[in-house]
Design an enzyme around this catalytic site. Structure first.
Site, short mmCIF file in Angstrom:
data_model
loop_
_atom_site.label_atom_id
_atom_site.label_comp_id
_atom_site.label_asym_id
_atom_site.label_seq_id
_atom_site.Cartn_x
_atom_site.Cartn_y
_atom_site.Cartn_z
N HIS A 9 0.80 -1.22 0.00
CA HIS A 9 0.00 0.00 0.00
C HIS A 9 0.84 1.27 0.00
CE1 HIS A 9 0.68 -1.46 4.09
NE2 HIS A 9 0.76 -0.18 4.45
N GLY A 66 7.16 0.67 2.16
CA GLY A 66 7.46 1.89 2.89
C GLY A 66 8.94 2.11 3.14
N ASN A 69 12.79 -2.33 3.32
CA ASN A 69 13.46 -3.42 4.03
C ASN A 69 12.68 -4.72 4.01
OD1 ASN A 69 16.00 -2.51 5.13
ND2 ASN A 69 14.79 -1.03 6.29
N GLY A 70 11.42 -4.68 4.37
CA GLY A 70 10.62 -5.91 4.41
C GLY A 70 10.54 -6.56 3.05
N HIS A 98 28.43 -4.21 -9.35
CA HIS A 98 29.26 -5.02 -8.46
C HIS A 98 28.55 -6.26 -7.92
CE1 HIS A 98 32.36 -1.68 -7.29
NE2 HIS A 98 32.17 -1.77 -8.59
N ASN A 99 27.24 -6.19 -7.75
CA ASN A 99 26.51 -7.28 -7.10
C ASN A 99 25.58 -8.05 -8.03
OD1 ASN A 99 26.29 -4.73 -4.78
ND2 ASN A 99 27.55 -6.53 -4.37
#
Length: 146
Positions: A9, A66, A69-70, A98-99
């Protein structure tokens, strides 16, 4: 390219903007995000994006929540997924070069929409450098216990 996108959301407005821009650039978009600002659980929208990237149904994924992170933690539970939480253009470029990141995680509450667009462009247009970075990527999968 085919891009899989998902959001909770907090990322609905961002998803709509990014999806429109991706389509304007000629990319095909698989939308797994909610289209509402009613509260939802981000894993329900992130796992399908990670599945698309893991199975090669999509070239890249973009996930938005938001804090970012999650969504990022959820995506990284999938083998073959290297999701990167990015908050500026340089991090987005490094995540790719690099990743070899294949999913961009955007923290909607901490970056503005213009920056999100810039990060998406940088992420999709930066190539993986390989070389010494490949050796490091090869060491990412979890080791199996004895």
């Amino acid at each position: 390219m085919k891009i899989s996108i998902g959001n909770d959301h907090a990322g609905t407005e961002y998803k709509e903007l990014l999806q429109t821009e991706l389509e304007n650039w000629g990319h095909s978009v698989i939308n797994h995000g909610t289209n509402s600002e009613d509260s939802v659980d981000y894993p329900d929208f992130v796992h399908p994006v990670a599945d698309d990237v893991e199975s090669k149904k999509a070239d890249f994924g973009i996930i938005i929540c938001g804090s970012g992170n999650g969504a990022n933690m959820t995506a990284n539970k999938h083998q073959g997924v290297r999701s990167a939480l990015c908050w500026n253009v340089e991090i987005a470029k490094l995540a790719r070069s690099h990743n070899d990141a294949n999913i961009l995680s955007i923290p909607a509450r901490f970056v503005d929409k213009d920056l999100a667009l810039e990060m998406m462009s940088a992420f999709l247009n930066t190539k993986f450098e390989g070389g010494r970075h490949q050796r490091r990527i090869d060491k990412i999968p979890a080791k199996k216990s004895c």
